[in-house]
Scaffold this motif. Sequence first.
Motif, PDB file in Angstrom:
ATOM      1  N   SER A  53      40.355  16.592  55.595  1.00 57.48           N
ATOM      2  CA  SER A  53      39.089  15.928  55.894  1.00 57.48           C
ATOM      3  C   SER A  53      38.671  16.237  57.312  1.00 57.48           C
ATOM      4  O   SER A  53      39.488  16.280  58.225  1.00 57.48           O
ATOM      5  N   ALA A  55      36.402  14.299  58.774  1.00 57.10           N
ATOM      6  CA  ALA A  55      35.812  13.053  59.279  1.00 57.10           C
ATOM      7  C   ALA A  55      36.455  12.643  60.592  1.00 57.10           C
ATOM      8  O   ALA A  55      37.657  12.461  60.692  1.00 57.10           O
ATOM      9  N   ASP A 143      35.715  17.218  46.461  1.00 51.98           N
ATOM     10  CA  ASP A 143      34.913  16.140  47.042  1.00 51.98           C
ATOM     11  C   ASP A 143      34.706  16.298  48.542  1.00 51.98           C
ATOM     12  O   ASP A 143      33.755  15.734  49.099  1.00 51.98           O
ATOM     13  N   GLN A 144      35.584  17.032  49.222  1.00 45.44           N
ATOM     14  CA  GLN A 144      35.394  17.241  50.649  1.00 45.44           C
ATOM     15  C   GLN A 144      34.241  18.205  50.914  1.00 45.44           C
ATOM     16  O   GLN A 144      33.519  18.058  51.896  1.00 45.44           O
ATOM     17  N   TYR A 148      30.088  12.677  49.877  1.00 47.75           N
ATOM     18  CA  TYR A 148      29.804  11.937  51.105  1.00 47.75           C
ATOM     19  C   TYR A 148      31.054  11.838  51.966  1.00 47.75           C
ATOM     20  O   TYR A 148      32.097  11.378  51.491  1.00 47.75           O
ATOM     21  N   PRO A 149      30.979  12.231  53.242  1.00 46.36           N
ATOM     22  CA  PRO A 149      32.102  11.972  54.150  1.00 46.36           C
ATOM     23  C   PRO A 149      32.273  10.462  54.337  1.00 46.36           C
ATOM     24  O   PRO A 149      31.332   9.682  54.131  1.00 46.36           O
ATOM     25  N   SER A 150      33.448  10.052  54.753  1.00 47.99           N
ATOM     26  CA  SER A 150      33.740   8.617  54.885  1.00 47.99           C
ATOM     27  C   SER A 150      32.876   7.938  55.939  1.00 47.99           C
ATOM     28  O   SER A 150      32.664   6.728  55.890  1.00 47.99           O
ATOM     29  N   PHE A 151      32.353   8.707  56.898  1.00 50.39           N
ATOM     30  CA  PHE A 151      31.583   8.098  57.979  1.00 50.39           C
ATOM     31  C   PHE A 151      30.105   7.901  57.643  1.00 50.39           C
ATOM     32  O   PHE A 151      29.336   7.410  58.469  1.00 50.39           O
ATOM     33  N   ASN A 153      27.042   6.032  55.948  1.00 55.03           N
ATOM     34  CA  ASN A 153      26.599   4.759  55.376  1.00 55.03           C
ATOM     35  C   ASN A 153      25.658   5.098  54.216  1.00 55.03           C
ATOM     36  O   ASN A 153      24.498   5.437  54.430  1.00 55.03           O
ATOM     37  N   GLN A 154      26.164   5.013  53.000  1.00 54.87           N
ATOM     38  CA  GLN A 154      25.385   5.460  51.851  1.00 54.87           C
ATOM     39  C   GLN A 154      24.180   4.562  51.578  1.00 54.87           C
ATOM     40  O   GLN A 154      23.168   5.022  51.038  1.00 54.87           O
TER      41      GLN A 154
END
Length: 379
Positions: A53, A55, A143-144, A148-151, A153-154
């Motif tokens: 990742s 992120a 998925d990477q 959506y990266p973890s950071f 805000n969807q």
Amino acid sequence: MNNWRVAGKQRLLIVVALGLLTISLLFFLPVNNISSLNNPSSQHDVDVSPPPSTAGKESTYEPVDAPLASFEDDDPVRACFVILVRNRELDGISSTIRQIEARFNKKFQYPYIFLNDDEFTQDFKDTTSSLTTADTRYGKLDDQMWGYPSFINQSLAAHNREEMAKLNIPYAESESYRHMCRFQSGFFFRHPLLDEFDYYWRLEPDVDYYCDLNYDVFKFMRNNNKKYGFNIAFREFGGTVPSLWQTVLDFQRDRPEVVQHWPVREDSLWRFVTDNDGESYNLCHFWTNFEIASLEVWRSNDYLKFFNYLDQTGGFFYERWGDAPVHSIAASMMLRKDEFHFFNDIGYRHTAYTHCPVEPEFRSKCSCDPEKNFGKMII
């Protein structure tokens, strides 16, 4: 899910651009002389494990800052076609491959790398592999690379898409288009299927190639130290990139140890992307649906740091940053003018826009109408 590619209603918005720009580029991007040759065949599937990742940290992809190994002019080139495509676009990509084979690749046998965010069907593999005697390889994105990266805000990203839709911004509501732009900006060159290659030619479904090429474009790039090749340039729709340029300036301020490696502005294409010495972005970009380039550019430590900096701001999702302005701005800052090449001799059409060589010497090699050449139509 919305189509990835530029659609009709964007056409009116983009047409502000570039006959004069292409001519000015030709002034300091001279078209050099050429070279030529051949290579093998088969079909491969690859199971891709996720890369680390990115992120919140620098990318761990191994940079390639060293120059390519020494070579003789006629040595084989490690190059491929790269195609991001979906199963439902089989007819469109089949048309493209038939033309590429007839115009160029039946002579040179470069492999095709097909990438998809879903599994390719057997019908897709069988059909595309039957169109060429060159090697065909198929990979699924993880998925990477496509997600959506973890950071991010969807909820904020969804809200911003709704607001952009109210402004009639092209692809305002499309999540898949944003994933595509981020993938093409920062991940396609990290896919394991590309690890063995040094150069690529990006292909798209439903495009046309109009001119016979009797020389090896990849050898031309390598032997002449060209890093980035294009044949159409546009202006971006400003509503998609409102904060991109400020982010670029912030990167230059925050990462001076990276910027110090870049050519001085007089030797770069800095003036291609800014008309006022960096105060603002003029929205010019190379149209990346056609792109022949060195993978070394994007694998370099400088570009990986640049992409990671952009990515952390969330602009690919909170706005709608495209890979075309990202690639163009980065290349214009990182490369020297003489490392670019305008492929005037490759006739090409994408959506309503065509590059058709207008010089008389191309008439016997090209089937397009020079009166429909994009640059000529807008001068």
